[in-house]
Scaffold this active site. Structure first.
Site: not given
Length: 248
Positions: A159-161
């Site tokens: 997700g975010c990374p």
């Protein structure tokens, strides 16, 4: 003077000059001390990681995310992020901390046993976006350091990374994804995300590898000791690397 004598004299002089040149050119400079042959590089323009060209992004180390990681043991993962933050502190590398959904009341802040190692002057950037690069404060914080090599850590890997790394690459940054400082709900999700980032140009690495690259030599003033963190980088290795070797 006889012709034979002249020839012999010229030949003798030639041999003497050749011997002198061989002697002066082949005698190596004697080393003086253990660092005599170390070749320094400009830390700002070095192609490798240095304490002056690198910034560390710490993304979403929150209980809601950390509690769902299954591809790596939580104790090991926590150990690794602690080690990287300490390493950044030792080498004076800027740390940018960011969380998601705290101000919305959806999630908790950075877990305490990680937060305690982040320098107290670092102001956390809370986001509503999964992609940290869609938060202008994060982008501005990275740009303000003037550094183009970005070490990315975070949860969950897929997700975010991942989104952050892809956009940072698009903006011209050299992105290093610390694969032992990322985690996901499944091993496959973690691995596929790493594959995607690498295919886009990100460089996979580990916290120990990054730290050793920044250290570069045992003559580095931060190798053995530090005013704030006892033992310098060597001390961090003894505390965080050797005891966990082979566990992931």
């Amino acid at each position: 003077m006889k012709k034979s004598t002249i020839v012999f004299t010229v030949f003798a002089v030639a041999i003497a000059l050749a011997t002198f040149n061989f002697t002066t050119r082949s005698t190596p400079t004697e080393a003086k001390g253990p660092g005599a042959h170390f070749v320094p590089k400009d830390p700002k323009t070095d192609n490798l990681l240095t304490s002056e060209n690198t910034v560390l992004l710490v993304i979403d180390w929150q209980e809601e995310m950390l509690g769902m990681v299954r591809n790596m043991d939580r104790e090991v993962l926590t150990n690794n992020i602690q080690a990287m933050i300490k390493t950044a502190d030792v080498f004076d590398i800027p740390v940018i901390e960011s969380t998601i959904g705290v101000e919305l009341g959806a999630n908790q802040p950075t877990v305490s046993n990680i937060k305690e190692f982040i320098p107290s002057d670092v102001e956390n950037i809370d986001r509503i976006s999964l992609n940290a690069w869609q938060n202008q404060a994060v982008v501005d914080a990275v740009a303000a350091t003037g550094r183009k090599k970005v070490l990315i850590t975070g949860l969950w890997t897929s997700g975010c990374p991942t989104y952050t790394a892809l956009d940072a690459l698009q903006d011209g940054y050299e992105v290093y994804i610390l694969t032992d400082l990322m985690g996901d709900a499944t091993t496959d999700a973690h691995n596929r995300a790493i594959d995607r980032m690498v295919q886009a140009g990100a460089i996979p690495f580990t916290w120990e590898g990054a730290g050793a690259e920044i250290l570069r030599a045992y003559t580095h003033p931060k190798a053995m000791q530090d005013e704030e963190i006892e033992g310098g980088f060597v001390g961090i290795m003894k505390e965080h690397f050797y005891p966990f070797a082979g566990k992931y």
